[in-house]
Structure formats: structure tokens, C-alpha cells
Motif scaffolding. Structure first.
Motif, PDB file in Angstrom:
ATOM      1  N   THR A   7     -44.515  -1.884 -13.606  1.00 37.02           N
ATOM      2  CA  THR A   7     -46.083  -1.920 -13.195  1.00 37.02           C
ATOM      3  C   THR A   7     -46.551  -1.094 -12.466  1.00 37.02           C
ATOM      4  OG1 THR A   7     -45.942  -3.869 -11.926  1.00 37.02           O
ATOM      5  CG2 THR A   7     -46.406  -4.157 -14.328  1.00 37.02           C
ATOM      6  N   THR A  55     -49.262   2.132 -13.000  1.00 33.84           N
ATOM      7  CA  THR A  55     -50.452   2.237 -11.949  1.00 33.84           C
ATOM      8  C   THR A  55     -50.588   3.438 -11.407  1.00 33.84           C
ATOM      9  OG1 THR A  55     -50.397  -0.189 -11.576  1.00 33.84           O
ATOM     10  CG2 THR A  55     -51.695   1.172 -10.250  1.00 33.84           C
ATOM     11  N   TYR A  83     -50.013  -0.682 -19.782  1.00 34.07           N
ATOM     12  CA  TYR A  83     -49.849  -1.683 -18.455  1.00 34.07           C
ATOM     13  C   TYR A  83     -50.200  -3.152 -19.003  1.00 34.07           C
ATOM     14  CZ  TYR A  83     -51.395  -3.625 -14.074  1.00 34.07           C
ATOM     15  OH  TYR A  83     -51.620  -4.277 -12.791  1.00 34.07           O
ATOM     16  N   LYS A  99     -47.358  -4.667 -20.540  1.00 34.31           N
ATOM     17  CA  LYS A  99     -46.285  -4.875 -19.562  1.00 34.31           C
ATOM     18  C   LYS A  99     -46.747  -6.274 -18.805  1.00 34.31           C
ATOM     19  CE  LYS A  99     -42.513  -3.429 -17.281  1.00 34.31           C
ATOM     20  NZ  LYS A  99     -41.191  -3.321 -17.812  1.00 34.31           N
ATOM     21  N   THR A 100     -48.014  -6.207 -18.411  1.00 38.53           N
ATOM     22  CA  THR A 100     -48.219  -7.515 -17.370  1.00 38.53           C
ATOM     23  C   THR A 100     -48.731  -8.567 -18.181  1.00 38.53           C
ATOM     24  OG1 THR A 100     -50.587  -6.509 -17.342  1.00 38.53           O
ATOM     25  CG2 THR A 100     -49.201  -5.949 -15.576  1.00 38.53           C
TER      26      THR A 100
END
Length: 65
Positions: free
Chosen positions: A13, A17, A36, A39-40
Motif C-alpha cells: 500500500t 501511495t 490501492y 489492496k486495502t
């Protein structure tokens, strides 16, 4: 019925970012943002990400004439 597609996102992450902050191209930034979100676990599927992207898109704003 369509098959289930599984992808493995290798970047962390933090890496995603950092890449988003550096990216100047809007389309590439949006692709990184979807990665992202996946993934989160902000979204649970690519379809959910597409809907969310459409709702939060820069181009979805009204133009004032």
C-alpha cells in the motif's frame, strides 16, 4: 455465468501511495487508485471499483458556463 478472476497485487500500500503521488497522467493515476482500493479492501471487486471510480471521477463534475 462469468468466471471469477483473482489477481495478486505485488506492490504494498505504501508503494501504491507513493506511485499515485508521483503520477502525472490521470488515467494511470486512476488505475493505481483502483489497485490501492483493491489492496486495502476498500472495494471487494473490480466492478465495485469501477462504480466507485465513476462516482468519484474528476470528470463527473458539472461545468459552470
Amino acid at each position: 455465468m462469468s468466471g471469477v478472476v483473482r489477481i495478486e497485487i505485488r506492490e504494498t500500500t505504501e508503494e501504491l501511495t507513493t506511485l499515485m503521488k508521483k503520477e502525472k497522467d490521470v488515467l494511470r493515476h486512476e488505475k493505481l487508485q483502483v489497485l490501492y482500493w483493491l489492496k486495502t479492501q476498500t472495494v471487494d471487486s473490480v466492478l465495485s471499483a469501477a462504480v466507485r471510480r465513476r462516482e468519484t471521477s474528476y470528470y463527473n463534475t458539472k461545468m459552470v458556463v
